[in-house]
Enzyme design. Structure first.
Site, mmCIF file in Angstrom:
data_model
loop_
_atom_site.group_PDB
_atom_site.id
_atom_site.type_symbol
_atom_site.label_atom_id
_atom_site.label_comp_id
_atom_site.label_asym_id
_atom_site.label_seq_id
_atom_site.Cartn_x
_atom_site.Cartn_y
_atom_site.Cartn_z
ATOM 1 C CG ASP A 122 59.826 29.327 32.479
ATOM 2 O OD1 ASP A 122 59.950 29.181 31.249
ATOM 3 O OD2 ASP A 122 60.734 29.048 33.306
ATOM 4 C CG HIS B 182 63.917 27.427 32.205
ATOM 5 N ND1 HIS B 182 63.248 28.627 32.242
ATOM 6 C CD2 HIS B 182 65.138 27.687 31.684
ATOM 7 C CE1 HIS B 182 64.021 29.577 31.750
ATOM 8 N NE2 HIS B 182 65.182 29.027 31.404
ATOM 9 C CG ASP C 10 76.106 45.420 12.604
ATOM 10 O OD1 ASP C 10 77.213 45.254 13.139
ATOM 11 O OD2 ASP C 10 75.903 45.210 11.400
#
Lengths: 549, 549
Positions: free
Chosen positions: B192, B365, B440
């Protein structure tokens, strides 16, 4: 006699500051700024305050007084001057120097008398007003607060400020003068609210210079410093470090080059004559001998740094070993663009230092403790928070309460509020129409909300145009209707279905003797909209065109 | 035997994480996330990774392994499953609990075997892979890292994590297990990168609880706490303070209510049975007896908090004395919307506490020191930074170098890079097509770049449609052309001029025997575009429609 104070911009927003002071049938305006469009202002270039109120009182305007040279305080002045006669503009020397070319661009170079505001002098008479200019520290040099006196009432308009005790030019906020004005008595203070929510003090501009001194001498590659083109102190500090470390300085970005020249000519930026080089000369220098000052700290699409980041600048590229210092904070709304710029530069190999990870930027606005200090120095009888979104104004109001200003003497006004100040204090007595005027291309004010609404509608789901022909007198349509779609995301089977549906609707209408074009269009519109939504959950703008042949 | 690792999303961006691991003709996918549209994705609802690569290898897919329940890690799974057969999905209990209703909504509730990943157990076999789940602290409970072994090669995929030593559920990042896996030897760690640029440590989730404990007991009015609907620990901490201070808790916002129920049922959120009330019951409580937990921390247009702020919520209003805690940070791009929400709430009289001015949020994080710690624990032979924009990946790479990983063993890959890992280390051996798939309305993938380009074009300056009729065989046009403009900002004189210009162009063409519709359209388009630009400096989309009669 009362003083009327009417903000036409700058309250409930950051940008387009414009304050109207009126007494005895005379008006002075403090600042005439613009705002930059938000995402919802699709295609708009600039946002101006709506000056209808001033247009209706044009003959009363005596002068515009400017606190400093930022666009959100001066950028609307040329547009204002295109509509009303402004006999005088008062501003400090650098502000006038930066303003002059803007007026020239608009062909207004001779349209008003530019008068120098000198903080070191006393008050000047402007019609029924007496105005006094007080030096304030901010992120552009030569910023002032303005004390206005009219009919025995005294107002202090702080403009933007911070309490920098070690400003780069040594010209700190004149706290002595503020105290003196406080001693004389201030009936109402209109104060900068931008950082009222933030606790503590804003760091001194000098901290950024210290960061430059830590970062730059250790770098072997090129150093690029991006900041606002008006931040002369920031440029001065970067240039100083360049001189100390044997780097030549190249300016890229038109507005920065222009501002730097004006600032140098007027003595606001000092550097040895051989400091600056032109972009083509960069090639002859080793990377460790070059510093580049540039615009683009907001990720603006056509700016110098953005072009460098996208490898699209004629003279400058970045490579491994180079350092880019983003010496600015993204204005809210610009974050993604700034991140894109950082990512592109990082991909090019540069190390990018920005305010989230290094102390390379400080705000130009005072935090809560600075606002408290100014309230303490001035001891105003009443406070009207200005310059900021509502949350900032509310935080400023809280600071004023904490500072001993009675709750009833704190005015939370909005754009268009007419605040009347008399010996009993200020109160909101009226509301006038205000709003925004959009500049789009050459047009000023012709793009309005309805056009923006249409742009937004089309930007969401595109447009679908149906072209059908009918005979005169309601004869049956000739051939199949045609469809034109843009931005819709169409599929052939859906288009076929829509075409057939159009034909069906038309036939049905004509069979029922519905022949009026407007009605036919309405039916087509409604039925197609429903069908499109059922199939796609989209709502394109549907424009039926019916041609009678 | 080599292991091939192909990111289809999540590198060079924040969002739509999807990593393909392939060995011996078998594939496991780690995470299948979506991204939220950016401003330039006009009208788009969701952005998915382009999974063409997986579609072409659909028969090899053995399983999808999920690290945690955030949308940017699981949100694309239903769309993936609509296109390819996924025999198994492995995830921890809460992740499965939150996933199940999403699959049900898409009618995929039975389409795969949901298997519980249990960090407390050892490795599981998935085809040629062995997978092991390691508990990590993050902003949603039950988050895991995944250790994969295949063909003697060992990879650690950290997923999102922080090193919270005092997590709310007591389930801290299993540093012992990470060290143990490090001892066994890790050939490649995919880690990460989100906060790799940020120095130091991220604060513990518990700090937010401490802030709640300082803020909430002193308040007399209602307290609203807005956070992400998946942040169960945040909700737990708010609920705990509510219970301690005698407030009942009302949840508003569909996704939060749903997640809270799932978390309670599975035992991830604990509160006395009489803690929660339904919105209508709020009326019966004094403001000091109520806490409202809600969605809308990002200023999302239809969310609970936004509706409250705009006075548009059926059950909840704010008034003077109420406190709103925005317990989240705006995702880049959402800043202005969040500011609007704050301003509206402040106008309504509420005090709004947000992360810029109060410690009411921490990141999920780990910062640089945490990443360094994990590199130190795992001592990977090679590192591939994942999960982040390029600047974050680059900062992570620097941390890996600092941590002793040889520069040649650090892979800065992009979406679509095919990274091959063998006993010599990882290297990029190929590139596959990747990109984005837009959702969409009901359409998945039918809105493409060209439609977005058209939407953007129309959003800038609107659209101008010219409808002209010509006789068959190039006969003279009948009547004047008609103009339809939308979003343009037109003036009558300009429209008249454009209409006349259209007629002139058509006549001129027909006189020169130009009769082909396409050519007539081209001429009309070009001449009108030029005239419009000369008059306005705008570039509307110009659509000439020619009807032959």
């Amino acid at each position: 006699m009362a003083l009327r104070i009417t903000p036409l911009g700058g309250l409930g927003e950051v940008g387009k500051n414009l304050m109207v002071y009126e007494t005895d049938g005379e008006i002075v305006v403090v600042d005439a700024g613009l705002a930059f469009p938000r995402d919802e202002h699709l295609g708009v270039d600039l946002v101006l305050p709506d000056i209808a109120y001033l247009r209706d009182r044009a003959d009363r305007i005596r002068a515009v007084l400017l606190t400093h040279a930022h666009e959100d305080h001066v950028g609307a002045l040329p547009y204002l001057m295109r509509e009303v006669n402004v006999p005088e503009v008062w501003a400090t020397r650098l502000t006038l120097g930066l303003l002059q070319p803007k007026l020239d661009e608009h062909g207004l170079g001779q349209a008003t008398e530019l008068r120098e505001a000198r903080p070191e002098d006393g008050a000047v008479e402007i019609g029924s007003f007496r105005a006094e200019f007080i030096r304030m520290a901010h992120s552009v040099p030569d910023t002032v607060a303005i004390a206005l006196e009219a009919g025995g009432l005294r107002v202090l308009h702080t403009g933007d400020y911070k309490l920098d005790h070690t400003p780069v030019d040594g010209l700190r906020t004149d706290v002595g003068r503020l105290a003196e004005i406080g001693n004389r008595g201030v009936d109402l203070m209109l104060g900068d609210s931008t950082n009222a929510e933030r606790p503590g003090f804003t760091g001194s501009e000098r901290l950024v210079g210290e960061a430059f001194r830590q970062i730059i001498p250790t770098r072997q590659g090129r150093v690029l410093v991006a900041s606002f083109a008006s931040n002369v102190h920031r440029m001065q500090q970067a240039v100083d470090v360049a001189v100390e470390t044997g780097r030549k300085v190249c300016i890229i970005g038109r507005s920065m080059r222009k501002n730097l020249n004006i600032a140098r000519n007027l003595g606001y930026l000092e550097a040895p004559d051989d400091t600056f080089i032109r972009p083509p000369e960069l090639e002859e220098l080793a990377p460790s001998e070059a510093m580049i000052l540039c615009t683009g700290s907001q990720g603006e699409p056509m700016s110098a740094l953005t072009r460098v980041a996208y490898n699209d600048h004629p003279a400058v590229t970045v490579e491994r070993g180079d350092t880019v210092i983003l010496s600015a904070k993204p204005v809210p709304g610009n974050e993604l663009r700034v991140h894109d710029t950082i990512n592109r530069l990082a991909k090019g190999g540069a190390e990018v230092l920005h305010q989230e990870i290094a102390p390379v930027h400080v705000s130009g606005h005072g935090n809560a403790e600075e606002i408290r200090t100014v309230i303490g120095l001035v001891r105003p009888k009443a406070v009207m928070p200005v310059h900021g979104e509502f949350r900032m104004l509310a935080a400023h109001a809280q600071l004023a309460r904490d500072g001993g200003v009675p709750a009833g003497s704190i005015v939370l006004a909005e754009n268009g509020s007419v605040v009347e100040l008399d010996e009993r204090g200020p109160r909101i007595v009226d509301r006038v129409e205000t709003g925004v005027t959009f500049v789009d291309g050459l047009g000023v004010g012709d793009v309005r909300d309805v056009a923006l609404r249409d742009r937004r509608h089309m930007s969401e789901d595109g447009v679908l145009i149906v072209v059908a022909t009918v005979g005169t007198n309601g004869a049956q349509p000739q051939g199949m209707p045609e469809l034109i779609v843009r931005g819709f995301g169409e599929s052939e089977p859906l288009l076929d279905e829509l075409r057939e549906e159009s034909a069906r609707v038309l036939n049905e209408c004509l069979e029922q003797d519905i022949t009026e074009i407007k009605l036919l269009q309405e039916h087509l519109h409604d039925e197609l909209a429903q069908l499109v939504y059922d199939r796609t959950e989209r709502r394109p703008m549907i424009l039926p065109v019916i041609v009678e042949v």
